[in-house]
Motif scaffolding. Structure first.
Motif, PDB file in Angstrom:
ATOM      1  N   VAL A 298       0.870  -1.171   0.000  1.00  0.00           N
ATOM      2  CA  VAL A 298       0.000   0.000   0.000  1.00  0.00           C
ATOM      3  C   VAL A 298       0.910   1.224   0.000  1.00  0.00           C
ATOM      4  CG1 VAL A 298      -1.740   1.273   1.303  1.00  0.00           C
ATOM      5  CG2 VAL A 298      -1.770  -1.204   1.306  1.00  0.00           C
ATOM      6  N   VAL A 299       0.618   2.195  -0.878  1.00  0.00           N
ATOM      7  CA  VAL A 299       1.446   3.392  -0.968  1.00  0.00           C
ATOM      8  C   VAL A 299       1.340   4.188   0.328  1.00  0.00           C
ATOM      9  CG1 VAL A 299       1.761   5.578  -2.186  1.00  0.00           C
ATOM     10  CG2 VAL A 299       1.209   3.521  -3.469  1.00  0.00           C
ATOM     11  N   ASN A 300       2.513   4.600   0.830  1.00  0.00           N
ATOM     12  CA  ASN A 300       2.584   5.461   2.004  1.00  0.00           C
ATOM     13  C   ASN A 300       2.662   6.896   1.484  1.00  0.00           C
ATOM     14  OD1 ASN A 300       3.660   7.153   4.065  1.00  0.00           O
ATOM     15  ND2 ASN A 300       4.421   5.349   5.136  1.00  0.00           N
ATOM     16  N   PRO A 301       1.584   7.692   1.644  1.00  0.00           N
ATOM     17  CA  PRO A 301       1.549   9.031   1.037  1.00  0.00           C
ATOM     18  C   PRO A 301       2.663   9.962   1.523  1.00  0.00           C
ATOM     19  CG  PRO A 301      -0.583   8.470   2.011  1.00  0.00           C
ATOM     20  CD  PRO A 301       0.376   7.384   2.366  1.00  0.00           C
ATOM     21  N   GLU A 302       3.046   9.874   2.786  1.00  0.00           N
ATOM     22  CA  GLU A 302       4.106  10.740   3.306  1.00  0.00           C
ATOM     23  C   GLU A 302       5.448  10.417   2.662  1.00  0.00           C
ATOM     24  OE1 GLU A 302       4.124  10.298   7.514  1.00  0.00           O
ATOM     25  OE2 GLU A 302       2.075  11.040   7.740  1.00  0.00           O
ATOM     26  N   GLN A 303       5.741   9.135   2.527  1.00  0.00           N
ATOM     27  CA  GLN A 303       7.016   8.731   1.939  1.00  0.00           C
ATOM     28  C   GLN A 303       6.994   8.859   0.418  1.00  0.00           C
ATOM     29  OE1 GLN A 303       7.787   4.812   3.414  1.00  0.00           O
ATOM     30  NE2 GLN A 303       8.214   5.522   5.497  1.00  0.00           N
ATOM     31  N   ALA A 304       5.812   8.844  -0.184  1.00  0.00           N
ATOM     32  CA  ALA A 304       5.697   8.968  -1.638  1.00  0.00           C
ATOM     33  C   ALA A 304       6.255  10.306  -2.110  1.00  0.00           C
ATOM     34  CB  ALA A 304       4.248   8.793  -2.074  1.00  0.00           C
ATOM     35  N   VAL A 305       6.087  11.334  -1.303  1.00  0.00           N
ATOM     36  CA  VAL A 305       6.633  12.657  -1.651  1.00  0.00           C
ATOM     37  C   VAL A 305       8.151  12.568  -1.790  1.00  0.00           C
ATOM     38  CG1 VAL A 305       6.912  15.023  -0.822  1.00  0.00           C
ATOM     39  CG2 VAL A 305       4.730  13.850  -0.517  1.00  0.00           C
ATOM     40  N   THR A 306       8.789  11.876  -0.854  1.00  0.00           N
ATOM     41  CA  THR A 306      10.251  11.718  -0.894  1.00  0.00           C
ATOM     42  C   THR A 306      10.675  10.922  -2.119  1.00  0.00           C
ATOM     43  OG1 THR A 306      10.294  11.754   1.518  1.00  0.00           O
ATOM     44  CG2 THR A 306      12.252  10.906   0.406  1.00  0.00           C
ATOM     45  N   ILE A 307       9.949   9.857  -2.403  1.00  0.00           N
ATOM     46  CA  ILE A 307      10.278   9.014  -3.568  1.00  0.00           C
ATOM     47  C   ILE A 307      10.160   9.825  -4.853  1.00  0.00           C
ATOM     48  CG2 ILE A 307       9.595   6.965  -4.883  1.00  0.00           C
ATOM     49  CD1 ILE A 307      10.831   6.330  -2.199  1.00  0.00           C
ATOM     50  N   LYS A 308       9.084  10.588  -4.992  1.00  0.00           N
ATOM     51  CA  LYS A 308       8.902  11.416  -6.197  1.00  0.00           C
ATOM     52  C   LYS A 308      10.041  12.423  -6.333  1.00  0.00           C
ATOM     53  CE  LYS A 308       3.905  11.013  -6.373  1.00  0.00           C
ATOM     54  NZ  LYS A 308       2.615  11.690  -6.231  1.00  0.00           N
ATOM     55  N   ARG A 309      10.479  12.983  -5.207  1.00  0.00           N
ATOM     56  CA  ARG A 309      11.569  13.942  -5.249  1.00  0.00           C
ATOM     57  C   ARG A 309      12.878  13.273  -5.683  1.00  0.00           C
ATOM     58  NH1 ARG A 309      13.708  18.180  -0.687  1.00  0.00           N
ATOM     59  NH2 ARG A 309      15.153  19.186  -2.097  1.00  0.00           N
ATOM     60  N   ILE A 310      13.140  12.098  -5.169  1.00  0.00           N
ATOM     61  CA  ILE A 310      14.352  11.350  -5.541  1.00  0.00           C
ATOM     62  C   ILE A 310      14.377  11.104  -7.038  1.00  0.00           C
ATOM     63  CG2 ILE A 310      15.501   9.105  -5.370  1.00  0.00           C
ATOM     64  CD1 ILE A 310      14.598   9.074  -2.395  1.00  0.00           C
ATOM     65  N   TYR A 311      13.264  10.627  -7.596  1.00  0.00           N
ATOM     66  CA  TYR A 311      13.222  10.328  -9.037  1.00  0.00           C
ATOM     67  C   TYR A 311      13.294  11.599  -9.871  1.00  0.00           C
ATOM     68  CZ  TYR A 311      12.593   5.354  -8.572  1.00  0.00           C
ATOM     69  OH  TYR A 311      12.783   4.036  -8.308  1.00  0.00           O
ATOM     70  N   SER A 312      12.665  12.673  -9.422  1.00  0.00           N
ATOM     71  CA  SER A 312      12.723  13.910 -10.207  1.00  0.00           C
ATOM     72  C   SER A 312      14.143  14.472 -10.198  1.00  0.00           C
ATOM     73  CB  SER A 312      11.699  14.919  -9.698  1.00  0.00           C
ATOM     74  OG  SER A 312      12.249  15.903  -8.919  1.00  0.00           O
ATOM     75  N   MET A 313      14.836  14.381  -9.067  1.00  0.00           N
ATOM     76  CA  MET A 313      16.235  14.827  -8.999  1.00  0.00           C
ATOM     77  C   MET A 313      17.119  13.959  -9.891  1.00  0.00           C
ATOM     78  SD  MET A 313      16.488  15.684  -4.942  1.00  0.00           S
ATOM     79  CE  MET A 313      18.209  16.111  -4.922  1.00  0.00           C
ATOM     80  N   PHE A 314      16.827  12.653  -9.916  1.00  0.00           N
ATOM     81  CA  PHE A 314      17.607  11.755 -10.785  1.00  0.00           C
ATOM     82  C   PHE A 314      17.421  12.123 -12.256  1.00  0.00           C
ATOM     83  CE2 PHE A 314      17.662   7.930 -13.442  1.00  0.00           C
ATOM     84  CZ  PHE A 314      18.976   7.551 -13.269  1.00  0.00           C
ATOM     85  N   LEU A 315      16.179  12.426 -12.648  1.00  0.00           N
ATOM     86  CA  LEU A 315      15.906  12.742 -14.042  1.00  0.00           C
ATOM     87  C   LEU A 315      16.494  14.087 -14.466  1.00  0.00           C
ATOM     88  CD1 LEU A 315      12.242  11.443 -14.304  1.00  0.00           C
ATOM     89  CD2 LEU A 315      14.304  10.420 -15.292  1.00  0.00           C
ATOM     90  N   GLN A 316      16.661  14.983 -13.494  1.00  0.00           N
ATOM     91  CA  GLN A 316      17.267  16.291 -13.825  1.00  0.00           C
ATOM     92  C   GLN A 316      18.758  16.088 -14.074  1.00  0.00           C
ATOM     93  OE1 GLN A 316      16.379  18.979 -10.658  1.00  0.00           O
ATOM     94  NE2 GLN A 316      14.206  19.035 -11.137  1.00  0.00           N
TER      95      GLN A 316
END
Length: 66
Positions: free
Chosen positions: A48-66
């Motif tokens: 089950v997606v953890n909404p609080e940690q999902a923010v961190t995961i999205k940030r990690i992937y967006s930083m990787f793609l930059q």
């Protein structure tokens, strides 16, 4: 003696590997939820997606793609 110890170590390793493959084949996958960022264990045992940690995961992937 060292040859016997090495053979026993190899045998244990093969047994562990076989056990993991068998569990995967049977659909029994274990997930270490305490160290698995972004997901929690649901009531039915599924991810089950953890909404609080999902923010961190999205940030990690967006930083990787930059």
């Amino acid at each position: 003696m060292s040859s016997l110890a090495q053979e026993e170590s190899r045998s244990i390793s093969e047994n562990c590997t076989w056990g993991q493959r068998k569990r995967f084949a049977d659909g029994k996958v274990t997930v270490p939820f305490k160290r698995f960022l972004g997901y929690d264990c649901g009531l039915d045992g599924n991810l089950v997606v953890n909404p609080e940690q999902a923010v961190t995961i999205k940030r990690i992937y967006s930083m990787f793609l930059q």
